[in-house]
Design a protein around this motif. Structure first.
Motif, PDB file in Angstrom:
ATOM      1  N   GLY A  24      -5.511 -75.475 -13.887  1.00 29.39           N
ATOM      2  CA  GLY A  24      -5.482 -74.850 -12.556  1.00 29.39           C
ATOM      3  C   GLY A  24      -5.479 -75.820 -11.471  1.00 29.39           C
ATOM      4  O   GLY A  24      -4.933 -75.742 -10.383  1.00 29.39           O
ATOM      5  N   ILE A  25      -6.424 -76.960 -11.817  1.00 24.90           N
ATOM      6  CA  ILE A  25      -6.747 -77.741 -10.684  1.00 24.90           C
ATOM      7  C   ILE A  25      -5.352 -78.729 -10.529  1.00 24.90           C
ATOM      8  O   ILE A  25      -4.867 -78.922  -9.376  1.00 24.90           O
ATOM      9  N   SER A  26      -4.748 -79.255 -11.576  1.00 27.23           N
ATOM     10  CA  SER A  26      -3.465 -79.714 -11.390  1.00 27.23           C
ATOM     11  C   SER A  26      -2.362 -78.885 -10.757  1.00 27.23           C
ATOM     12  O   SER A  26      -1.588 -79.374 -10.029  1.00 27.23           O
ATOM     13  N   GLY A  27      -2.325 -77.830 -11.228  1.00 29.53           N
ATOM     14  CA  GLY A  27      -1.402 -76.692 -10.732  1.00 29.53           C
ATOM     15  C   GLY A  27      -1.515 -76.718  -9.038  1.00 29.53           C
ATOM     16  O   GLY A  27      -0.406 -76.595  -8.302  1.00 29.53           O
ATOM     17  N   ALA A  28      -2.773 -76.506  -8.601  1.00 29.33           N
ATOM     18  CA  ALA A  28      -2.947 -76.378  -7.068  1.00 29.33           C
ATOM     19  C   ALA A  28      -2.890 -77.614  -6.374  1.00 29.33           C
ATOM     20  O   ALA A  28      -2.088 -77.623  -5.311  1.00 29.33           O
ATOM     21  N   THR A  29      -2.928 -78.732  -7.013  1.00 32.31           N
ATOM     22  CA  THR A  29      -2.825 -80.065  -6.620  1.00 32.31           C
ATOM     23  C   THR A  29      -1.037 -80.145  -6.246  1.00 32.31           C
ATOM     24  O   THR A  29      -0.664 -80.498  -5.230  1.00 32.31           O
ATOM     25  N   ILE A  30      -0.448 -79.707  -7.212  1.00 29.85           N
ATOM     26  CA  ILE A  30       0.764 -79.863  -7.242  1.00 29.85           C
ATOM     27  C   ILE A  30       1.783 -78.742  -6.023  1.00 29.85           C
ATOM     28  O   ILE A  30       2.565 -79.218  -5.061  1.00 29.85           O
ATOM     29  N   PHE A  32      -0.103 -77.881  -3.390  1.00 29.33           N
ATOM     30  CA  PHE A  32      -0.344 -78.637  -2.006  1.00 29.33           C
ATOM     31  C   PHE A  32       0.597 -79.644  -1.835  1.00 29.33           C
ATOM     32  O   PHE A  32       1.037 -79.766  -0.561  1.00 29.33           O
ATOM     33  N   TRP A  33       0.790 -80.455  -2.662  1.00 24.36           N
ATOM     34  CA  TRP A  33       1.671 -81.319  -2.516  1.00 24.36           C
ATOM     35  C   TRP A  33       3.260 -81.285  -2.060  1.00 24.36           C
ATOM     36  O   TRP A  33       3.883 -81.598  -1.189  1.00 24.36           O
ATOM     37  N   SER A  34       3.501 -79.816  -2.812  1.00 25.22           N
ATOM     38  CA  SER A  34       4.830 -79.321  -2.329  1.00 25.22           C
ATOM     39  C   SER A  34       4.860 -78.768  -1.020  1.00 25.22           C
ATOM     40  O   SER A  34       5.998 -78.850  -0.158  1.00 25.22           O
ATOM     41  N   LEU A  35       3.720 -78.135  -0.812  1.00 25.80           N
ATOM     42  CA  LEU A  35       3.683 -77.686   0.807  1.00 25.80           C
ATOM     43  C   LEU A  35       3.836 -78.721   1.712  1.00 25.80           C
ATOM     44  O   LEU A  35       4.649 -78.699   2.852  1.00 25.80           O
ATOM     45  N   TYR A  36       3.188 -80.036   1.430  1.00 28.69           N
ATOM     46  CA  TYR A  36       3.212 -80.984   2.415  1.00 28.69           C
ATOM     47  C   TYR A  36       4.747 -81.735   2.438  1.00 28.69           C
ATOM     48  O   TYR A  36       5.038 -81.889   3.528  1.00 28.69           O
ATOM     49  N   ARG A  37       5.573 -81.611   1.223  1.00 27.71           N
ATOM     50  CA  ARG A  37       6.647 -82.311   1.336  1.00 27.71           C
ATOM     51  C   ARG A  37       7.702 -81.358   2.097  1.00 27.71           C
ATOM     52  O   ARG A  37       8.322 -81.726   2.628  1.00 27.71           O
ATOM     53  N   VAL A  38       7.615 -79.834   1.795  1.00 31.31           N
ATOM     54  CA  VAL A  38       8.384 -79.106   2.747  1.00 31.31           C
ATOM     55  C   VAL A  38       7.886 -79.098   4.172  1.00 31.31           C
ATOM     56  O   VAL A  38       8.980 -79.090   5.017  1.00 31.31           O
ATOM     57  N   PHE A  39       6.564 -79.336   4.465  1.00 30.95           N
ATOM     58  CA  PHE A  39       6.388 -79.390   5.739  1.00 30.95           C
ATOM     59  C   PHE A  39       7.186 -80.544   6.384  1.00 30.95           C
ATOM     60  O   PHE A  39       7.702 -80.410   7.688  1.00 30.95           O
ATOM     61  N   TRP A  40       7.039 -81.732   5.880  1.00 36.23           N
ATOM     62  CA  TRP A  40       7.188 -82.949   6.426  1.00 36.23           C
ATOM     63  C   TRP A  40       9.044 -82.871   6.511  1.00 36.23           C
ATOM     64  O   TRP A  40       9.520 -83.427   7.332  1.00 36.23           O
ATOM     65  N   TRP A  66      11.508 -78.355  -3.440  1.00 37.85           N
ATOM     66  CA  TRP A  66      10.109 -78.501  -3.326  1.00 37.85           C
ATOM     67  C   TRP A  66       9.302 -77.125  -3.196  1.00 37.85           C
ATOM     68  O   TRP A  66       8.222 -76.804  -3.570  1.00 37.85           O
ATOM     69  N   GLY A  67      10.115 -76.471  -2.395  1.00 42.33           N
ATOM     70  CA  GLY A  67       9.656 -74.654  -2.513  1.00 42.33           C
ATOM     71  C   GLY A  67       9.687 -74.310  -3.672  1.00 42.33           C
ATOM     72  O   GLY A  67       8.534 -73.445  -3.941  1.00 42.33           O
ATOM     73  N   ALA A  68      10.353 -74.187  -4.849  1.00 38.28           N
ATOM     74  CA  ALA A  68      10.433 -73.781  -6.030  1.00 38.28           C
ATOM     75  C   ALA A  68       9.316 -74.319  -6.917  1.00 38.28           C
ATOM     76  O   ALA A  68       8.719 -73.614  -7.458  1.00 38.28           O
ATOM     77  N   ILE A  69       9.225 -75.741  -6.689  1.00 37.01           N
ATOM     78  CA  ILE A  69       8.117 -76.154  -7.492  1.00 37.01           C
ATOM     79  C   ILE A  69       6.800 -75.788  -7.004  1.00 37.01           C
ATOM     80  O   ILE A  69       5.906 -75.746  -7.994  1.00 37.01           O
ATOM     81  N   GLY A  70       6.799 -75.579  -5.589  1.00 38.63           N
ATOM     82  CA  GLY A  70       5.285 -75.182  -5.154  1.00 38.63           C
ATOM     83  C   GLY A  70       4.983 -73.715  -5.585  1.00 38.63           C
ATOM     84  O   GLY A  70       3.805 -73.441  -5.888  1.00 38.63           O
ATOM     85  N   VAL A  71       6.217 -72.743  -5.716  1.00 38.68           N
ATOM     86  CA  VAL A  71       5.618 -71.516  -6.086  1.00 38.68           C
ATOM     87  C   VAL A  71       5.404 -71.482  -7.293  1.00 38.68           C
ATOM     88  O   VAL A  71       4.317 -70.684  -7.914  1.00 38.68           O
ATOM     89  N   VAL A  72       6.276 -71.945  -8.324  1.00 31.40           N
ATOM     90  CA  VAL A  72       5.804 -72.079  -9.825  1.00 31.40           C
ATOM     91  C   VAL A  72       4.381 -72.827  -9.982  1.00 31.40           C
ATOM     92  O   VAL A  72       3.625 -71.908 -10.925  1.00 31.40           O
ATOM     93  N   SER A  73       4.217 -73.810  -9.414  1.00 27.13           N
ATOM     94  CA  SER A  73       2.757 -74.541  -9.643  1.00 27.13           C
ATOM     95  C   SER A  73       1.790 -73.705  -9.085  1.00 27.13           C
ATOM     96  O   SER A  73       0.837 -73.577  -9.685  1.00 27.13           O
TER      97      SER A  73
END
Length: 88
Positions: A24-30, A32-40, A66-73
């Motif tokens: 769960g922590i790993s998925g949440a970290t991924i 948030f990282w995906s959200l960061y990548r999409v934002f930038w 990165w949006g798809a990776i973020g949703v799945v994670s």
């Protein structure tokens, strides 16, 4: 309402409680990282759109990826952290 297919839900329920916390922590970290990548990527596409000869359309694939990776994670993180929150 169930958001997970039955085989995935059975896998999550069979997972050990401590391992569920790690997943769960790993998925949440991924997520948030995906959200960061999409934002930038959106920021760069908006900023560089004024440069002649450069089209922000070239960033559509990374944004969707990165949006798809973020949703799945995020869904996986929610499932495993919900499993961790259960007492059994």
């Amino acid at each position: 309402m169930k958001i997970l297919p039955t085989p995935v839900e059975e896998f999550v329920n069979r997972t050990d409680r401590n391992r569920s916390l790690a997943f769960g922590i790993s998925g949440a970290t991924i997520a948030f990282w995906s959200l960061y990548r999409v934002f930038w990527a959106l920021y760069v596409s908006a900023t560089f759109s004024g440069i002649g000869g450069w089209s922000p359309v070239s960033l559509v694939v990374p944004i969707v990826l990165w949006g798809a990776i973020g949703v799945v994670s995020a869904v996986a993180a929610f499932a495993f952290l919900t499993r961790y929150a259960k007492q059994t």
